[in-house]
Enzyme design. Structure first.
Site, PDB file in Angstrom:
ATOM      1  N   ALA A  15       0.809  -1.228   0.000  1.00  0.00           N
ATOM      2  CA  ALA A  15       0.000   0.000   0.000  1.00  0.00           C
ATOM      3  C   ALA A  15       0.842   1.277   0.000  1.00  0.00           C
ATOM      4  O   ALA A  15       0.307   2.368   0.174  1.00  0.00           O
ATOM      5  CB  ALA A  15      -0.946  -0.001   1.194  1.00  0.00           C
ATOM      6  N   ASN A  92      -3.199  -6.994  -1.806  1.00  0.00           N
ATOM      7  CA  ASN A  92      -2.940  -6.252  -3.043  1.00  0.00           C
ATOM      8  C   ASN A  92      -1.529  -6.463  -3.594  1.00  0.00           C
ATOM      9  O   ASN A  92      -1.331  -6.433  -4.807  1.00  0.00           O
ATOM     10  CB  ASN A  92      -3.177  -4.760  -2.766  1.00  0.00           C
ATOM     11  CG  ASN A  92      -2.580  -3.873  -3.839  1.00  0.00           C
ATOM     12  OD1 ASN A  92      -3.125  -3.738  -4.934  1.00  0.00           O
ATOM     13  ND2 ASN A  92      -1.412  -3.266  -3.550  1.00  0.00           N
ATOM     14  N   SER A 150      -6.311  -9.511 -11.481  1.00  0.00           N
ATOM     15  CA  SER A 150      -6.003  -8.756 -12.708  1.00  0.00           C
ATOM     16  C   SER A 150      -6.850  -9.326 -13.828  1.00  0.00           C
ATOM     17  O   SER A 150      -7.200 -10.515 -13.800  1.00  0.00           O
ATOM     18  CB  SER A 150      -4.526  -8.916 -13.076  1.00  0.00           C
ATOM     19  OG  SER A 150      -4.294  -8.448 -14.401  1.00  0.00           O
ATOM     20  N   TYR A 163       3.080 -14.341 -13.819  1.00  0.00           N
ATOM     21  CA  TYR A 163       2.094 -13.368 -13.328  1.00  0.00           C
ATOM     22  C   TYR A 163       0.675 -13.818 -13.716  1.00  0.00           C
ATOM     23  O   TYR A 163      -0.236 -13.820 -12.881  1.00  0.00           O
ATOM     24  CB  TYR A 163       2.413 -12.002 -13.933  1.00  0.00           C
ATOM     25  CG  TYR A 163       1.505 -10.874 -13.522  1.00  0.00           C
ATOM     26  CD1 TYR A 163       1.705 -10.195 -12.323  1.00  0.00           C
ATOM     27  CD2 TYR A 163       0.454 -10.455 -14.341  1.00  0.00           C
ATOM     28  CE1 TYR A 163       0.887  -9.135 -11.954  1.00  0.00           C
ATOM     29  CE2 TYR A 163      -0.373  -9.403 -13.976  1.00  0.00           C
ATOM     30  CZ  TYR A 163      -0.155  -8.742 -12.781  1.00  0.00           C
ATOM     31  OH  TYR A 163      -0.966  -7.692 -12.411  1.00  0.00           O
ATOM     32  N   LYS A 167      -2.317 -14.769 -11.129  1.00  0.00           N
ATOM     33  CA  LYS A 167      -3.596 -14.051 -11.083  1.00  0.00           C
ATOM     34  C   LYS A 167      -4.777 -15.010 -11.281  1.00  0.00           C
ATOM     35  O   LYS A 167      -5.832 -14.834 -10.664  1.00  0.00           O
ATOM     36  CB  LYS A 167      -3.601 -12.930 -12.127  1.00  0.00           C
ATOM     37  CG  LYS A 167      -2.633 -11.789 -11.787  1.00  0.00           C
ATOM     38  CD  LYS A 167      -2.916 -11.164 -10.430  1.00  0.00           C
ATOM     39  CE  LYS A 167      -2.049  -9.957 -10.135  1.00  0.00           C
ATOM     40  NZ  LYS A 167      -2.319  -9.385  -8.809  1.00  0.00           N
TER      41      LYS A 167
HETATM   42  P1  NAP Z   1       3.147  -0.865  -7.846  1.00  0.00           P
HETATM   43  O1  NAP Z   1       2.892   0.503  -8.358  1.00  0.00           O
HETATM   44  O2  NAP Z   1       4.437  -1.549  -8.195  1.00  0.00           O
HETATM   45  O3  NAP Z   1       2.971  -0.860  -6.257  1.00  0.00           O
HETATM   46  C1  NAP Z   1       3.097  -2.072  -5.555  1.00  0.00           C
HETATM   47  C2  NAP Z   1       3.646  -1.829  -4.176  1.00  0.00           C
HETATM   48  O4  NAP Z   1       3.800  -3.110  -3.532  1.00  0.00           O
HETATM   49  C3  NAP Z   1       5.053  -1.195  -4.218  1.00  0.00           C
HETATM   50  O5  NAP Z   1       5.191  -0.227  -3.202  1.00  0.00           O
HETATM   51  C4  NAP Z   1       5.962  -2.406  -3.985  1.00  0.00           C
HETATM   52  O6  NAP Z   1       7.231  -2.059  -3.430  1.00  0.00           O
HETATM   53  C5  NAP Z   1       5.120  -3.232  -3.021  1.00  0.00           C
HETATM   54  N1  NAP Z   1       5.560  -4.611  -2.981  1.00  0.00           N
HETATM   55  C6  NAP Z   1       6.180  -5.337  -3.956  1.00  0.00           C
HETATM   56  N2  NAP Z   1       6.469  -6.562  -3.521  1.00  0.00           N
HETATM   57  C7  NAP Z   1       6.030  -6.638  -2.245  1.00  0.00           C
HETATM   58  C8  NAP Z   1       6.076  -7.652  -1.269  1.00  0.00           C
HETATM   59  N3  NAP Z   1       6.663  -8.827  -1.528  1.00  0.00           N
HETATM   60  N4  NAP Z   1       5.545  -7.400  -0.056  1.00  0.00           N
HETATM   61  C9  NAP Z   1       4.980  -6.196   0.236  1.00  0.00           C
HETATM   62  N5  NAP Z   1       4.918  -5.185  -0.662  1.00  0.00           N
HETATM   63  C10 NAP Z   1       5.436  -5.411  -1.894  1.00  0.00           C
HETATM   64  O7  NAP Z   1       2.019  -1.901  -8.322  1.00  0.00           O
HETATM   65  P2  NAP Z   1       0.483  -1.610  -8.777  1.00  0.00           P
HETATM   66  O8  NAP Z   1       0.477  -1.401 -10.240  1.00  0.00           O
HETATM   67  O9  NAP Z   1      -0.148  -0.652  -7.878  1.00  0.00           O
HETATM   68  O10 NAP Z   1      -0.136  -3.065  -8.530  1.00  0.00           O
HETATM   69  C11 NAP Z   1      -0.741  -3.419  -7.295  1.00  0.00           C
HETATM   70  C12 NAP Z   1      -1.534  -4.706  -7.499  1.00  0.00           C
HETATM   71  O11 NAP Z   1      -2.490  -4.504  -8.551  1.00  0.00           O
HETATM   72  C13 NAP Z   1      -0.682  -5.893  -7.935  1.00  0.00           C
HETATM   73  O12 NAP Z   1      -1.187  -7.072  -7.374  1.00  0.00           O
HETATM   74  C14 NAP Z   1      -0.858  -5.886  -9.430  1.00  0.00           C
HETATM   75  O13 NAP Z   1      -0.638  -7.156  -9.997  1.00  0.00           O
HETATM   76  C15 NAP Z   1      -2.319  -5.483  -9.535  1.00  0.00           C
HETATM   77  N6  NAP Z   1      -2.703  -4.959 -10.846  1.00  0.00           N
HETATM   78  C16 NAP Z   1      -2.123  -3.842 -11.357  1.00  0.00           C
HETATM   79  C17 NAP Z   1      -2.539  -3.385 -12.608  1.00  0.00           C
HETATM   80  C18 NAP Z   1      -1.967  -2.129 -13.242  1.00  0.00           C
HETATM   81  O14 NAP Z   1      -2.242  -1.896 -14.433  1.00  0.00           O
HETATM   82  N7  NAP Z   1      -1.224  -1.327 -12.534  1.00  0.00           N
HETATM   83  C19 NAP Z   1      -3.534  -4.067 -13.306  1.00  0.00           C
HETATM   84  C20 NAP Z   1      -4.081  -5.215 -12.745  1.00  0.00           C
HETATM   85  C21 NAP Z   1      -3.675  -5.638 -11.503  1.00  0.00           C
HETATM   86  P3  NAP Z   1       8.488  -1.787  -4.451  1.00  0.00           P
HETATM   87  O15 NAP Z   1       8.095  -0.623  -5.309  1.00  0.00           O
HETATM   88  O16 NAP Z   1       9.639  -1.486  -3.525  1.00  0.00           O
HETATM   89  O17 NAP Z   1       8.668  -3.055  -5.229  1.00  0.00           O
END
Ligand code: NAP
Length: 261
Positions: A15, A92, A150, A163, A167
């Site tokens: 988060a 998340n 996703s 991935y 999902k």
């Molecule tokens: P993001 O911008 O990369 O943010 C994710 C956050 O989670 C980052 O602060 C990251 O830290 C942290 N994180 C990574 N690995 C972790 C772990 N092992 N334990 C705890 N925290 C961790 O990602 P997002 O795009 O918001 O995606 C969030 C979720 O939505 C994911 O599950 C992703 O698959 C899903 N999603 C995203 C999209 C999209 O288009 N963005 C679409 C569908 C689903 P670091 O930055 O230090 O790695």
């Protein structure tokens, strides 16, 4: 919605930025106090905690790597001890090492599964165990679990097999757990976001590329973390008590086909 989550206690993983941050802020705007999880090696979570406190809610940084079972167990214990209980858990955190299957190095495949699939399992399991320790209310739900999946659970994005597999798996985890916990009145639902503008996506695309590509989404724009946060807040609210085991696409029509002009 207004203040549907007054004084509920929520935990959101990953988060510190992106969709998780959007969810944490939406839950707080609806009245929840929020434990903000992120990796210990970044300092994203502290800023989100400040934003939540500025809204007049309580907030706590809980650093943990969700792929590590012991860390997730300890995190749930910390949140429950600090706030006295846990009402809402949002699994998340996720990541993807993008490589074609033919070239993929096993470490990247494993890391993606450990975080994006098993991390969700650990979060759901320990959160549910905590919710089951708490007395059931006379009416309504005992707890709410929301998994962030996703659209790629269904549509296979290239170079992301691990991935995509993760999902698909967390969608099935959500349905399985929902069936197991329905009699306990713990709701488990999955949100499957489409293409959302987050720091994670900006590792691969510029802001301008995302804006231009977003015009091809049927809704005419790329999604925002708030688009997902608002739906998470709804699923966490009493209004969604009778929804469990659902997989809900929140994608501006992305899965209906791109609007090519
Ligand atoms: P993001 O911008 O990369 O943010 C994710 C956050 O989670 C980052 O602060 C990251 O830290 C942290 N994180 C990574 N690995 C972790 C772990 N092992 N334990 C705890 N925290 C961790 O990602 P997002 O795009 O918001 O995606 C969030 C979720 O939505 C994911 O599950 C992703 O698959 C899903 N999603 C995203 C999209 C999209 O288009 N963005 C679409 C569908 C689903 P670091 O930055 O230090 O790695």
């Amino acid at each position: 919605m207004t203040q549907q989550l007054t004084d509920k206690i929520a935990l959101v993983t990953g988060a510190g930025q992106g969709i998780g941050r959007g969810i944490a802020l939406c839950l707080a705007r609806e009245g929840a106090h929020v434990a903000v999880n992120d990796l210990a090696q970044n300092d994203h979570a502290a800023a989100v905690v400040d934003e939540i406190r500025a809204l007049g809610r309580q907030a706590l940084v809980v650093s943990a790597d969700v792929s590590q079972r012991a860390e997730v167990e300890a995190m749930v214990e910390t949140v429950s001890a600090h706030f006295g209980r846990l009402d809402i858990a949002v699994a998340n955190a996720g990541m993807s090492v993008r490589q074609p299957v033919i070239e993929a190095e096993w470490d990247g495949v494993l890391r993606t599964l450990e975080v994006t699939q098993f991390g969700v399992y650990h979060t759901c399991q320990f959160a549910a165990r905590q919710m089951l320790k708490q007395p059931a209310p006379a009416v309504g739900a005992r707890g709410k679990i929301v998994i962030i999946g996703s659209v790629h659970e269904e549509q296979p994005v290239p170079e992301s097999a691990a991935y995509n597999m993760a999902k698909a798996a967390v969608n099935h985890l959500g349905r399985t757990l929902a069936g197991e916990l329905a009699a306990e009145h713990i709701n488990v639902n999955v949100i499957n976001p489409g293409w959302i503008n987050t720091p994670g996506e900006r590792k691969y695309f510029t802001e301008e590329q995302l804006e231009i590509a977003g015009r091809n989404v049927p809704w005419g724009r790329i999604g925002t973390p708030e688009d997902i946060g608002q739906v998470a807040a709804f699923l966490a609210s009493d209004a969604a008590d009778y929804i469990t085991g659902a997989s809900l696409r929140v994608d501006g029509g992305y899965m209906l086909g791109l609007r090519l002009r």
